[in-house]
Design a protein around this motif. Structure first.
Motif, PDB file in Angstrom:
ATOM      1  N   ASN A  68      64.007   1.881 -58.173  1.00 19.95           N
ATOM      2  CA  ASN A  68      62.864   2.783 -58.055  1.00 19.95           C
ATOM      3  C   ASN A  68      61.809   2.428 -59.097  1.00 19.95           C
ATOM      4  OD1 ASN A  68      63.807   3.801 -60.489  1.00 19.95           O
ATOM      5  ND2 ASN A  68      64.722   5.605 -59.565  1.00 19.95           N
ATOM      6  N   ASN A  69      60.680   3.092 -59.031  1.00 15.94           N
ATOM      7  CA  ASN A  69      59.586   2.944 -59.992  1.00 15.94           C
ATOM      8  C   ASN A  69      59.035   1.513 -60.034  1.00 15.94           C
ATOM      9  OD1 ASN A  69      57.756   3.919 -61.820  1.00 15.94           O
ATOM     10  ND2 ASN A  69      59.120   3.718 -63.582  1.00 15.94           N
ATOM     11  N   ILE A  70      58.749   0.965 -58.851  1.00 17.32           N
ATOM     12  CA  ILE A  70      58.143  -0.369 -58.769  1.00 17.32           C
ATOM     13  C   ILE A  70      56.724  -0.273 -59.317  1.00 17.32           C
ATOM     14  CG2 ILE A  70      57.354  -2.160 -57.171  1.00 17.32           C
ATOM     15  CD1 ILE A  70      59.733  -1.439 -55.396  1.00 17.32           C
ATOM     16  N   LYS A  72      52.873  -0.291 -59.838  1.00 12.28           N
ATOM     17  CA  LYS A  72      51.807  -0.139 -58.843  1.00 12.28           C
ATOM     18  C   LYS A  72      50.909  -1.365 -58.749  1.00 12.28           C
ATOM     19  CE  LYS A  72      51.685   4.845 -58.954  1.00 12.28           C
ATOM     20  NZ  LYS A  72      50.890   6.053 -59.033  1.00 12.28           N
ATOM     21  N   PHE A  77      54.040  -2.592 -53.942  1.00  7.26           N
ATOM     22  CA  PHE A  77      53.677  -1.183 -53.929  1.00  7.26           C
ATOM     23  C   PHE A  77      52.585  -0.968 -52.886  1.00  7.26           C
ATOM     24  CE2 PHE A  77      51.195   2.492 -55.163  1.00  7.26           C
ATOM     25  CZ  PHE A  77      52.176   3.425 -55.403  1.00  7.26           C
ATOM     26  N   LYS A  78      52.787  -0.020 -51.980  1.00  9.51           N
ATOM     27  CA  LYS A  78      51.820   0.271 -50.914  1.00  9.51           C
ATOM     28  C   LYS A  78      51.279   1.683 -51.107  1.00  9.51           C
ATOM     29  CE  LYS A  78      52.861  -3.639 -49.128  1.00  9.51           C
ATOM     30  NZ  LYS A  78      51.982  -4.760 -49.181  1.00  9.51           N
ATOM     31  N   GLN A  79      49.959   1.798 -51.012  1.00 14.44           N
ATOM     32  CA  GLN A  79      49.326   3.110 -51.181  1.00 14.44           C
ATOM     33  C   GLN A  79      49.667   4.064 -50.034  1.00 14.44           C
ATOM     34  OE1 GLN A  79      47.613   4.434 -53.673  1.00 14.44           O
ATOM     35  NE2 GLN A  79      47.774   2.602 -54.919  1.00 14.44           N
ATOM     36  N   ILE A  93      59.796  -2.628 -50.754  1.00 16.78           N
ATOM     37  CA  ILE A  93      58.470  -2.059 -51.009  1.00 16.78           C
ATOM     38  C   ILE A  93      58.614  -0.594 -51.378  1.00 16.78           C
ATOM     39  CG2 ILE A  93      57.243  -3.664 -49.496  1.00 16.78           C
ATOM     40  CD1 ILE A  93      57.098  -1.418 -47.426  1.00 16.78           C
ATOM     41  N   GLN A  94      57.595  -0.095 -52.054  1.00 12.22           N
ATOM     42  CA  GLN A  94      57.560   1.317 -52.416  1.00 12.22           C
ATOM     43  C   GLN A  94      56.274   1.899 -51.848  1.00 12.22           C
ATOM     44  OE1 GLN A  94      58.776   2.459 -56.363  1.00 12.22           O
ATOM     45  NE2 GLN A  94      57.074   3.877 -56.527  1.00 12.22           N
ATOM     46  N   GLU A  96      53.872   5.418 -51.623  1.00 12.78           N
ATOM     47  CA  GLU A  96      53.605   6.698 -52.257  1.00 12.78           C
ATOM     48  C   GLU A  96      52.794   7.547 -51.287  1.00 12.78           C
ATOM     49  OE1 GLU A  96      52.663   7.325 -56.687  1.00 12.78           O
ATOM     50  OE2 GLU A  96      50.730   7.120 -55.696  1.00 12.78           O
TER      51      GLU A  96
END
Length: 151
Positions: A68-70, A72, A77-79, A93-94, A96
């Motif tokens: 977790n906590n990739i 930004k 990281f994807k918006q 991918i992460q 948010e």
């Protein structure tokens, strides 16, 4: 019951940048290895602590590493969900955001097992779906076994 251990990606990158890079960009290879390492570490701790009377101490075989906590600033990281592209396939991918709507999950049958009906053969084999044809699994017309017992 499945158990997990959380790994902070930013700490992982700070302490071991090479391994973190490979894990984040090729998770299908490294995360199963991390899961196996997690079981091995539990076994080592369990062996060392056998002399200590603790009733709840046991090796959990259904345990998984969760990252977790990739950061930004990375391409992982994807918006939002719209930013996911084909080149993100097989990458960690992460995303948010806030869930505003959800639906039922859909089952994807990736492969199906068939058994030869010929008595002397009885071969069991799998047939994979064709992703380009809408995940259709075409039943085999004959046994794929090379054995002399197959028709």
């Amino acid at each position: 019951k499945h158990h997990s251990i959380q790994i902070n990606a930013q700490d992982f990158i700070h302490h071991c940048p090479e391994l973190a890079f490979i894990t984040l960009h090729f998770p299908s290879v490294l995360i199963p290895l991390l899961d196996k390492a997690l079981i091995l570490v539990q076994s080592i701790i369990f062996d060392k602590e056998k002399t200590t009377p603790c009733k709840n101490l046991a090796v959990k075989h259904l345990c998984h590493v969760r990252i977790n906590n990739i950061p930004k600033a990375t391409d992982l990281f994807k918006q939002n969900i719209s930013n996911i592209r084909n080149n993100d396939l097989d990458k960690l991918i992460q995303i948010e955001g806030t869930v505003i709507r959800n639906g039922l999950g859909k089952m994807l049958e990736v492969y199906r097992f068939y058994k030869c009906m010929y008595e002397k053969c009885g071969n069991i084999f799998s047939v994979e779906c064709d992703m380009s044809q809408g995940n259709v699994i075409v039943p085999p017309k004959s046994c794929i076994s090379k054995s002399k017992n197959s028709p």
